[in-house]
Design a protein around this motif. Structure first.
Motif, mmCIF file in Angstrom:
data_model
loop_
_atom_site.group_PDB
_atom_site.id
_atom_site.type_symbol
_atom_site.label_atom_id
_atom_site.label_comp_id
_atom_site.label_asym_id
_atom_site.label_seq_id
_atom_site.Cartn_x
_atom_site.Cartn_y
_atom_site.Cartn_z
ATOM 1 N N ARG A 156 0.826 -1.209 0.000
ATOM 2 C CA ARG A 156 0.000 0.000 0.000
ATOM 3 C C ARG A 156 0.866 1.267 0.000
ATOM 4 O O ARG A 156 0.463 2.312 -0.502
ATOM 5 C CB ARG A 156 -0.898 -0.030 1.245
ATOM 6 C CG ARG A 156 -1.864 1.093 1.294
ATOM 7 C CD ARG A 156 -2.888 0.887 2.392
ATOM 8 N NE ARG A 156 -3.804 1.982 2.362
ATOM 9 C CZ ARG A 156 -4.047 2.785 3.387
ATOM 10 N NH1 ARG A 156 -3.481 2.557 4.559
ATOM 11 N NH2 ARG A 156 -4.866 3.794 3.255
ATOM 12 N N TYR A 157 2.052 1.180 0.605
ATOM 13 C CA TYR A 157 2.958 2.320 0.663
ATOM 14 C C TYR A 157 4.092 2.201 -0.369
ATOM 15 O O TYR A 157 5.124 2.850 -0.234
ATOM 16 C CB TYR A 157 3.563 2.436 2.071
ATOM 17 C CG TYR A 157 2.684 3.168 3.080
ATOM 18 C CD1 TYR A 157 1.422 3.652 2.743
ATOM 19 C CD2 TYR A 157 3.146 3.406 4.374
ATOM 20 C CE1 TYR A 157 0.634 4.320 3.676
ATOM 21 C CE2 TYR A 157 2.364 4.079 5.311
ATOM 22 C CZ TYR A 157 1.107 4.538 4.950
ATOM 23 O OH TYR A 157 0.347 5.213 5.874
ATOM 24 N N ASP A 160 4.839 5.490 -1.641
ATOM 25 C CA ASP A 160 5.044 6.489 -0.586
ATOM 26 C C ASP A 160 6.453 6.490 -0.005
ATOM 27 O O ASP A 160 6.877 7.486 0.566
ATOM 28 C CB ASP A 160 4.027 6.253 0.544
ATOM 29 C CG ASP A 160 2.606 6.423 0.040
ATOM 30 O OD1 ASP A 160 2.119 7.552 0.065
ATOM 31 O OD2 ASP A 160 2.021 5.448 -0.422
ATOM 32 N N VAL A 161 7.144 5.382 -0.122
ATOM 33 C CA VAL A 161 8.489 5.307 0.475
ATOM 34 C C VAL A 161 9.532 6.039 -0.361
ATOM 35 O O VAL A 161 10.677 6.194 0.076
ATOM 36 C CB VAL A 161 8.941 3.838 0.699
ATOM 37 C CG1 VAL A 161 7.993 3.123 1.651
ATOM 38 C CG2 VAL A 161 9.052 3.072 -0.621
ATOM 39 N N MET B 1 -0.798 8.611 -3.834
ATOM 40 C CA MET B 1 -0.184 8.527 -2.512
ATOM 41 C C MET B 1 -1.189 8.014 -1.479
ATOM 42 O O MET B 1 -2.320 8.487 -1.446
ATOM 43 C CB MET B 1 0.322 9.913 -2.080
ATOM 44 C CG MET B 1 1.381 9.854 -1.005
ATOM 45 S SD MET B 1 1.801 11.495 -0.333
ATOM 46 C CE MET B 1 0.455 11.794 0.802
ATOM 47 N N ASN B 2 -0.783 7.059 -0.679
ATOM 48 C CA ASN B 2 -1.677 6.519 0.340
ATOM 49 C C ASN B 2 -1.318 6.962 1.755
ATOM 50 O O ASN B 2 -2.070 6.714 2.685
ATOM 51 C CB ASN B 2 -1.643 4.992 0.303
ATOM 52 C CG ASN B 2 -2.324 4.453 -0.940
ATOM 53 O OD1 ASN B 2 -3.424 4.876 -1.285
ATOM 54 N ND2 ASN B 2 -1.668 3.531 -1.632
ATOM 55 N N PHE B 3 -0.148 7.585 1.904
ATOM 56 C CA PHE B 3 0.336 7.900 3.240
ATOM 57 C C PHE B 3 -0.605 8.830 4.001
ATOM 58 O O PHE B 3 -1.118 9.810 3.473
ATOM 59 C CB PHE B 3 1.719 8.543 3.182
ATOM 60 C CG PHE B 3 2.237 8.935 4.529
ATOM 61 C CD1 PHE B 3 2.753 7.979 5.379
ATOM 62 C CD2 PHE B 3 2.180 10.255 4.969
ATOM 63 C CE1 PHE B 3 3.215 8.331 6.638
ATOM 64 C CE2 PHE B 3 2.642 10.611 6.219
ATOM 65 C CZ PHE B 3 3.163 9.642 7.058
ATOM 66 N N ASN B 4 -0.739 8.503 5.271
ATOM 67 C CA ASN B 4 -1.582 9.280 6.180
ATOM 68 C C ASN B 4 -0.968 9.029 7.559
ATOM 69 O O ASN B 4 -0.798 7.873 7.965
ATOM 70 C CB ASN B 4 -2.995 8.702 6.029
ATOM 71 C CG ASN B 4 -3.953 9.119 7.095
ATOM 72 O OD1 ASN B 4 -3.650 9.051 8.292
ATOM 73 N ND2 ASN B 4 -5.134 9.527 6.681
ATOM 74 N N SER B 136 6.853 6.720 5.969
ATOM 75 C CA SER B 136 6.320 5.580 5.197
ATOM 76 C C SER B 136 7.307 4.418 5.232
ATOM 77 O O SER B 136 6.914 3.250 5.368
ATOM 78 C CB SER B 136 6.104 5.958 3.730
ATOM 79 O OG SER B 136 5.164 6.980 3.589
#
Lengths: 173, 173
Positions: A156-157, A160-161, B1-4, B136
């Motif tokens: 899922r990330y 994002d990384v 982007m999925n980060f939260n 992340s």
């Protein structure tokens, strides 16, 4: 051979609690992400574990004890759970898995002292399989699906990384 | 982007307890198996998580907040932990990881409301990296190492599962 029934039980006993600790109360974003069409999210993996617990591992062990190799055990449908109740919460699923697993472990412990690990049954696809192979597979099946849940969530990330992706092998699996 | 950030914290908070539930009191056979020479067992992975917690994630975040991109953060030695105390029990290691992680999460929560997730620091190898990428990666790093522990343990039964190996992809990784 590394199999040892006591050690196998250590894992089988821990799986429901481990998943509960990991998944209980998690946001939907984590519980419902998957690896693309036709793949399972964490919640569906738990449904699959429930189904396997109901119809696969311990029932097959009982089948071997009763029938030996005289007839093959019924095949396990790995997708049955996907017809299940979508509205059930993850907390309810985890509780159900924990309950059925505890019951199966208790039954296994009741027969432990007289269980012949070398006894064989007949797998519909593989032919002769031993009790110790069935129980080893039960353990590794737990581990496989814990790893799957963790991998699905990691991906899922994936974007994002940023540049760290090159250090994180899990994102390329 | 999925980060939260809230969702990232959910994972960071769960990892120590999940590992504790999974590893506390396990037999040495499970804790000390690995994937061959030069690979880590479950106990060494927990040492690595402790080391990363002490010197990598939160310290790097503080470094970015202080230095921005003006100087690269010191590289993280991924193998430091292997010089560590071999005699420490898994229970002590898990407790230490839990303690340091809780401290870092508390510090992160203290600055959460004013944290600029787009702020950049300078990674010694990658160059500019964002705060949200760092956090992340912290999350995915947890997940990577949970998956690693589970995989290493699964492989211990690689031969024990007999013909079922063909259904268990984890054994071929």
């Amino acid at each position: 051979m590394n199999f040892n029934l006591r050690e196998a039980l250590e894992i089988l006993e821990r799986t429901p609690q481990t998943l509960e600790m990991f998944l209980f109360g998690l946001s939907d974003g984590w519980l419902h992400c998957n690896e693309g069409e036709g793949t399972w999210n964490a919640s569906e993996v738990v449904e699959h574990l429930i189904e396997a617990e109901k119809t696969n591992w311990f029932p097959r062990l009982e089948f071997i004890l009763q029938e030996g190799e005289s007839k093959p055990f019924p095949p396990f449908d790995r997708f049955t759970h996907l017809d299940g109740e979508k509205e059930t919460s993850i907390e309810q699923k985890l509780a159900l898995f924990k309950e059925i697993r505890a019951r199966n472990i208790n039954k296994l412990k009741e027969i432990e002292s007289t269980l012949n690990l070398e006894l064989t049954g007949s797998h519909p696809e593989f032919g002769a399989v031993k009790v110790r192979e069935l129980i080893s597979t039960w353990v590794v099946h737990d581990l496989t699906h814990i790893a799957q849940i963790v991998r699905v969530m990691a991906k899922r990330y994936g974007k994002d990384v940023g540049p760290w992706i090159s250090y994180l092998g899990i994102l390329n699996k």
